[in-house]
Design an enzyme around this catalytic site. Sequence first.
Site, PDB file in Angstrom:
ATOM      1  N   GLY A   1       0.999  -1.363   0.059  1.00 33.96           N
ATOM      2  CA  GLY A   1      -0.198   0.507  -0.236  1.00 33.96           C
ATOM      3  C   GLY A   1       0.670   1.438   0.121  1.00 33.96           C
TER       4      GLY A   1
ATOM      5  N   GLN B   1      -5.783  -8.122  -2.195  1.00 33.45           N
ATOM      6  CA  GLN B   1      -6.091  -7.856  -1.517  1.00 33.45           C
ATOM      7  C   GLN B   1      -6.948  -7.249  -0.975  1.00 33.45           C
ATOM      8  OE1 GLN B   1      -3.686  -7.589  -4.378  1.00 33.45           O
ATOM      9  NE2 GLN B   1      -1.109  -6.629  -3.619  1.00 33.45           N
TER      10      GLN B   1
ATOM     11  N   ASP C   1      -1.542   4.966  -6.503  1.00 32.34           N
ATOM     12  CA  ASP C   1       0.413   4.627  -6.291  1.00 32.34           C
ATOM     13  C   ASP C   1       1.447   5.448  -6.476  1.00 32.34           C
ATOM     14  OD1 ASP C   1      -1.332   2.066  -5.766  1.00 32.34           O
ATOM     15  OD2 ASP C   1       0.832   1.964  -4.706  1.00 32.34           O
TER      16      ASP C   1
HETATM   17  O1  MRU Z   1       1.150  -4.009  -4.542  1.00 29.41           O
HETATM   18  P1  MRU Z   1      -0.175  -3.050  -3.344  1.00 29.41           P
HETATM   19  O2  MRU Z   1      -1.063  -4.142  -2.703  1.00 29.41           O
HETATM   20  O3  MRU Z   1       1.298  -2.171  -2.177  1.00 29.41           O
HETATM   21  O4  MRU Z   1      -0.614  -1.929  -4.037  1.00 29.41           O
HETATM   22  C1  MRU Z   1      -1.802  -1.328  -3.388  1.00 29.41           C
HETATM   23  C2  MRU Z   1      -2.803  -0.345  -4.334  1.00 29.41           C
HETATM   24  O5  MRU Z   1      -2.865  -0.538  -5.294  1.00 29.41           O
HETATM   25  C3  MRU Z   1      -3.243   0.751  -3.480  1.00 29.41           C
HETATM   26  O6  MRU Z   1      -4.719   0.590  -4.343  1.00 29.41           O
HETATM   27  C4  MRU Z   1      -2.514   1.472  -3.562  1.00 29.41           C
HETATM   28  O7  MRU Z   1      -1.172   1.382  -2.747  1.00 29.41           O
HETATM   29  C5  MRU Z   1      -3.939   3.395  -2.733  1.00 29.41           C
HETATM   30  S1  MRU Z   1      -3.827   3.143  -1.212  1.00 29.41           S
HETATM   31  C6  MRU Z   1      -2.435   3.517  -0.934  1.00 29.41           C
END
Ligand code: MRU
Length: 357
Positions: free
Chosen positions: A50, A199, A240
């Site tokens: 995240g 997730q 992100d």
């Molecule tokens: O690969 P991840 O689980 O780190 O990806 C997370 C996401 O894509 C979230 O939707 C994103 O970080 C937005 S919330 C801070």
Amino acid sequence: MSLKYGAFWLNEDDNLEVIDQRYLPFIKRIVTISNTDETVKAIQNMTVRGAGVIGNVAAFGVYLACREVDGNLELLKTEAQMIRASRPTAVNLMWAVDRMLKVALTCKDNERTKILKKEAILISDEDLLRSQSIAKFGADAFIKIMQERDLKSLNILTHCNAGWLAIAGYGSALAPIYELHRRGVDVHVWVDETRPRNQGANLTAYELSQSGIKHTVIADNTGGYLMQQGLVDVCITGADRVSRRGDVANKIGTYLKALAAKANNIAFYVALPASTFDFDIVDGTREIEIEIRSEDEVKRIRGLDDEGKLIEIQIVPHESPALNYGFDVTPAELISGLITENGICEATQNAIEKMFL
Ligand code: MRU
């Protein structure tokens, strides 16, 4: 530091403890991080994930690295570079490391560790406040939608996990949902499972059930049909990295949901703190580096067996190759608004520059 950030905290030895998100919702495992190698490993193997939390852990990682090298600036720069390169897409990681290094440059060797610890805590405290503002602006906007359309309850679709496991405080995309629930609004959340790492099914469903918020987990391909049938009132995701003109990199599959929302005339919002903007990038669809992860994440799946044991199984023929892009980019024109700590901003270069630069 207390448990106020949810997903991470400093323990009494001043090491970082994090919830191991790879095992939720089935096993609550805590991992201790005390140096650069452990920081890099936790980010890369997604013990923590995240965008916001990656940035927070990276900031604490720089403090721990400084302690490891006894405040030596040149050695610290090398360690910080390793943390900065641990994942490529979420810009909060680079933002947090750069901010920590900027502070590191201004202090004396014997004070550096102490000052960097304070700065890492400050970053997390600020994220907490940003999340609270996002919650308020988002909830106000959603209540307006309900009033305009005379809705008694609100069906919200979200993708991936953008709650307190992903951003200090209430998260980004889930923050307005927590706030609506707190205000007594009748909300129901459609939770995309979010293959390949799930997730949504594992983390968002966990967060919402812990808070008693109504939700239903759906297979990733279900959202379009639900929208067509009038079962989705609004969509919201986190981000992100967001380009200067408002293109949004977020978990793979976000783009398809935004296309379906546009085709069905449903508002598609993205919630983010300002630290998720990358003002050096204009065309997000071409310029944002998209992480490619191991094909095993597509070919294998983890879950509980009938005896309640956590197991991982293969679901694709061993000889078939798989491709695993971690993120995609939703072009700005598909986005109804960016919900930020400063307010709701149109996803256009003009509006973004006016609000943030
Ligand atoms: O690969 P991840 O689980 O780190 O990806 C997370 C996401 O894509 C979230 O939707 C994103 O970080 C937005 S919330 C801070």
